[in-house]
Design a protein around this motif. Sequence first.
Motif, PDB file in Angstrom:
ATOM      1  N   GLU A 142      12.143 152.301  80.346  1.00  0.00           N
ATOM      2  CA  GLU A 142      12.599 153.689  80.440  1.00  0.00           C
ATOM      3  C   GLU A 142      11.404 154.638  80.344  1.00  0.00           C
ATOM      4  N   ASN A 143      11.603 155.847  80.784  1.00  0.00           N
ATOM      5  CA  ASN A 143      10.599 156.906  80.821  1.00  0.00           C
ATOM      6  C   ASN A 143       9.804 156.970  79.514  1.00  0.00           C
TER       7      ASN A 143
ATOM      8  N   VAL B 174      15.201 162.555  75.273  1.00  0.00           N
ATOM      9  CA  VAL B 174      15.909 161.824  76.320  1.00  0.00           C
ATOM     10  C   VAL B 174      16.633 162.822  77.221  1.00  0.00           C
TER      11      VAL B 174
ATOM     12  N   PHE C  99      16.167 146.489  83.623  1.00  0.00           N
ATOM     13  CA  PHE C  99      15.843 147.793  83.063  1.00  0.00           C
ATOM     14  C   PHE C  99      15.977 147.766  81.543  1.00  0.00           C
TER      15      PHE C  99
ATOM     16  N   LYS D 252      16.024 154.808  85.203  1.00  0.00           N
ATOM     17  CA  LYS D 252      17.128 153.941  85.628  1.00  0.00           C
ATOM     18  C   LYS D 252      17.577 154.299  87.051  1.00  0.00           C
TER      19      LYS D 252
ATOM     20  N   SER E 101      15.647 159.963  83.825  1.00  0.00           N
ATOM     21  CA  SER E 101      15.678 158.526  83.518  1.00  0.00           C
ATOM     22  C   SER E 101      15.160 157.723  84.702  1.00  0.00           C
TER      23      SER E 101
ATOM     24  N   PRO F  65      16.400 150.210  78.467  1.00  0.00           N
ATOM     25  CA  PRO F  65      16.765 151.602  78.225  1.00  0.00           C
ATOM     26  C   PRO F  65      15.959 152.324  77.150  1.00  0.00           C
ATOM     27  N   ASP F  66      15.102 151.614  76.424  1.00  0.00           N
ATOM     28  CA  ASP F  66      14.251 152.249  75.412  1.00  0.00           C
ATOM     29  C   ASP F  66      12.882 151.585  75.473  1.00  0.00           C
ATOM     30  N   CYS F  67      11.907 152.311  76.000  1.00  0.00           N
ATOM     31  CA  CYS F  67      10.579 151.729  76.199  1.00  0.00           C
ATOM     32  C   CYS F  67       9.906 151.313  74.895  1.00  0.00           C
TER      33      CYS F  67
END
Length: 141
Positions: A111-112, A65, A88, A72, A70, A90-92
């Motif tokens: 998230e990424n 991370v 959004f 976001k 990010s 925050p944890d894919c």
Amino acid sequence: MTIDEFNFAGKKAIVRVDFNVPLDENGNVTDDTRIRGALPTLKKILNDGGALIMMSHMGKPKGKVNAKLSLKQIVPNVSKALGVDVKFAPDCGKADAEAAALKPGEALLLENLRFYPEEEGKPVGVEKGTEGVRQEARFLR
């Protein structure tokens, strides 16, 4: 069948997009060409009455991370381009609840993906020869 012939009404669509956009030192998008390039597909889903789940990567965080990478940061840009408030996750890898809560016409950005080492082709704790199968299963849960 083409995407133009499919009706997304009442369906949830997961779309892998290329939102690896350049950012300045303050996290502002300096070129939104890639976001604009995805709009026809994304808007088709929303305009049909479908719910949209977008997944992308940004940079090469090497499975860790990194706030500077990010996704976001680009939510306002994607929201403006789509004309809807983009949610959004925050944890894919743990976005089940966010995805399940989506209603028709809503959009969610994960998230990424590259915050997970598996996305960069570096399987963790996986037997040789089954990497691809297990990697996909992790992200489709």
